[in-house]
Design a protein around this motif. Structure first.
Motif, PDB file in Angstrom:
ATOM      1  N   GLU A 124       0.819  -1.215   0.000  1.00  0.00           N
ATOM      2  CA  GLU A 124       0.000   0.000   0.000  1.00  0.00           C
ATOM      3  C   GLU A 124       0.860   1.275   0.000  1.00  0.00           C
ATOM      4  O   GLU A 124       1.697   1.420  -0.880  1.00  0.00           O
ATOM      5  N   GLY A 125       0.678   2.140   0.999  1.00  0.00           N
ATOM      6  CA  GLY A 125       1.389   3.423   0.991  1.00  0.00           C
ATOM      7  C   GLY A 125       2.730   3.379   1.700  1.00  0.00           C
ATOM      8  O   GLY A 125       3.278   4.424   2.043  1.00  0.00           O
ATOM      9  N   LEU A 126       3.271   2.169   1.909  1.00  0.00           N
ATOM     10  CA  LEU A 126       4.537   2.068   2.644  1.00  0.00           C
ATOM     11  C   LEU A 126       5.588   1.226   1.918  1.00  0.00           C
ATOM     12  O   LEU A 126       6.561   0.791   2.530  1.00  0.00           O
ATOM     13  N   GLY A 127       5.385   0.991   0.627  1.00  0.00           N
ATOM     14  CA  GLY A 127       6.288   0.099  -0.093  1.00  0.00           C
ATOM     15  C   GLY A 127       7.681   0.667  -0.314  1.00  0.00           C
ATOM     16  O   GLY A 127       8.653  -0.094  -0.428  1.00  0.00           O
ATOM     17  N   ILE A 128       7.779   1.985  -0.368  1.00  0.00           N
ATOM     18  CA  ILE A 128       9.121   2.573  -0.537  1.00  0.00           C
ATOM     19  C   ILE A 128       9.893   2.373   0.772  1.00  0.00           C
ATOM     20  O   ILE A 128      11.024   1.884   0.774  1.00  0.00           O
ATOM     21  N   THR A 129       9.234   2.709   1.860  1.00  0.00           N
ATOM     22  CA  THR A 129       9.852   2.504   3.172  1.00  0.00           C
ATOM     23  C   THR A 129      10.256   1.045   3.363  1.00  0.00           C
ATOM     24  O   THR A 129      11.398   0.743   3.731  1.00  0.00           O
ATOM     25  N   THR A 130       9.302   0.128   3.124  1.00  0.00           N
ATOM     26  CA  THR A 130       9.477  -1.252   3.609  1.00  0.00           C
ATOM     27  C   THR A 130      10.126  -2.198   2.590  1.00  0.00           C
ATOM     28  O   THR A 130      10.218  -3.400   2.861  1.00  0.00           O
ATOM     29  N   ALA A 131      10.590  -1.657   1.460  1.00  0.00           N
ATOM     30  CA  ALA A 131      11.279  -2.507   0.474  1.00  0.00           C
ATOM     31  C   ALA A 131      12.484  -3.209   1.103  1.00  0.00           C
ATOM     32  O   ALA A 131      12.746  -4.392   0.837  1.00  0.00           O
ATOM     33  N   THR A 132      13.202  -2.502   1.962  1.00  0.00           N
ATOM     34  CA  THR A 132      14.454  -3.056   2.501  1.00  0.00           C
ATOM     35  C   THR A 132      14.189  -4.260   3.423  1.00  0.00           C
ATOM     36  O   THR A 132      14.807  -5.316   3.256  1.00  0.00           O
ATOM     37  N   ALA A 133      13.248  -4.115   4.360  1.00  0.00           N
ATOM     38  CA  ALA A 133      12.996  -5.251   5.271  1.00  0.00           C
ATOM     39  C   ALA A 133      12.207  -6.353   4.571  1.00  0.00           C
ATOM     40  O   ALA A 133      12.342  -7.520   4.920  1.00  0.00           O
TER      41      ALA A 133
END
Ligand code: FAD
Length: 380
Positions: A336-345
């Motif tokens: 959703e709206g957090l894929g840029i943030t959470t790509a790394t983990a």
């Protein structure tokens, strides 16, 4: 590795920021990896996103994933190429009234308990930090280490690293069908893969039946350059309600300084709006909301507006892990709206599980099988 290869350990379908990061992590772990995209890396929803790297606390699982992700971004920040525009500008969560200030106080305790730097600003301190904001605000929560990046460049960087580590890139090749162990391309070629990771964003729905994925449309606007006028990612605390608590259309004040002085203005959320056309009344409402906090935005030169469809799940958590359809077909989507943030983990979780290693955070909350009763239709 040979580009004409027809067999691999892991094939990743989709070279958005999620698939590209997964390819980098898999290749780094020694897996014989192929990264596939019908187009080019970072050209999907990744190119529509805002690029805010942010710790979020809607749930313990969301906290774990975003906090770990941000830590991974911070660890590699110094070595990222300049075109990723990593800027540790921090987030200011703005409290418009006393009730929101009470929420800030609760949040700061929780952030500190998890060793995430957070600081309360009163009204005067907020005015000093962001002089262009209206003056009648109660204060803010400053989350110092949140950052901003340019997402398509990050996806391209991860894909390039994967290639350097030996992964094979198959760009400009659309996947038509996947079945356990095999991928069929539209051009008639095939690839055998021990594991397939579907990271095709919302288009994952076209490759696997009955995924619990729906579109959540967002609008963004970008201005001409106004260096120094906005210094942090500015988000109203009410955003937490509009972003996550309701199915209704919503807008919130969410403004980002780009390193070149441009100002990126958001945000809106509409469930199941599958066309990408600009919704002019909603866009006007979004801009009015932003002007209500930052009056000078009324006079800025707007250069462009666009929309993107976020791949969303019902519980607000992504789908990371083996699919409910078949143990060899994995998912890395629904961020959703957090894929840029959470790509790394996400990439770290995928690689660790494929390699049978211990995960840095518990993986179960993101397993697609949590929706198993809705997704039991088997793939061939
Ligand atoms: C308006 C807006 C603002 C946002 N702001 C933020 C933010 O500030 N911070 C944040 O963390 N996140 C943000 N996001 C969310 C973020 O952009 C997404 O979660 C993320 O980009 C999803 O990446 P992805 O790799 O899953 O999907 P995509 O980027 O869509 O990648 C999927 C890839 O799969 C390929 N593909 C699809 N079908 C096939 C096929 N059949 N064969 C081969 N290839 C295929 C596509 O070409 C594409 O490249 C925002 C999103 C929007 C819309």
């Amino acid at each position: 590795m040979n580009p004409a290869l027809t067999r691999c350990d892991v094939a990743i379908v989709g070279a958005g920021i999620i698939g590209s990061a997964c390819a980098e992590a898999c290749a780094a772990g020694g897996l014989n990896t192929v990264l596939i995209d019908s187009d080019f890396p970072g050209g999907g929803i990744t190119a529509c996103g805002m690029g805010h790297i942010v710790v979020m606390d809607d749930s313990a699982a969301q906290w774990a994933l975003t906090a770990r992700s941000r830590e991974l971004w911070m660890r590699r920040a110094a070595s990222l190429p300049d075109d990723i525009e990593y800027d540790a500008c921090g987030t200011l969560w703005i409290a418009a009234n006393r009730a929101e200030m009470d929420a800030v106080e609760e949040k700061v305790a929780m952030y500190r308990q998890h060793d995430v730097h957070a600081q309360i600003l009163n009204s005067a301190e907020l005015a000093r930090a962001e002089p262009d904001l209206i003056s009648r605000l109660s204060g803010a929560l400053l989350v110092r280490d949140d950052a901003v990046i340019y997402p398509p460049a990050a996806a391209q960087h991860f894909a390039a690293n994967a290639a350097t580590l030996g992964a094979v890139m198959r760009f400009g090749q659309r996947v038509q069908v996947i079945e356990p162990g095999r991928i069929y391309f539209v051009d008639g070629t095939m690839l055998d893969a021990e594991r397939i990771v579907v990271a095709a964003g919302l288009a994952s729905n076209d490759l696997l039946p009955n995924l619990p994925l729906r579109a959540r449309k967002g609008h963004l606007v970008i201005s001409d350059r106004y260096p120094g006028r906005v210094r942090h990612q500015l988000v109203e605390l009410g955003y937490l309600h509009s972003a996550h608590a309701s199915d209704a259309d919503s807008v919130a004040f969410n403004v980002q300084p780009r390193r070149n002085g441009q100002i990126l203005i958001g945000s809106s959320r509409q469930f199941d709006a599958t066309d990408t056309a600009i919704d002019a009344p909603l866009l006007a409402h979004m801009l009015e909301r932003a002007v209500g906090f930052l009056p000078f935005l009324r006079d800025v030169q707007v250069l462009r507006s666009w929309t993107g469809l976020r791949p969303a799940t019902r519980d607000g958590l992504p789908l990371i892990g083996p699919s409910a359809q078949h143990a060899s077909i994995w998912l890395a989507t629904g961020h959703e709206g957090l894929g840029i943030t959470t790509a790394t983990a996400t990439a770290e979780l995928i690689a660790a599980q494929l390699l049978g290693r211990t995960c840095a955070i518990p993986p179960a909350p993101y397993w697609p099988t949590r929706f198993a009763s809705e997704t039991t239709h088997a793939v061939a």
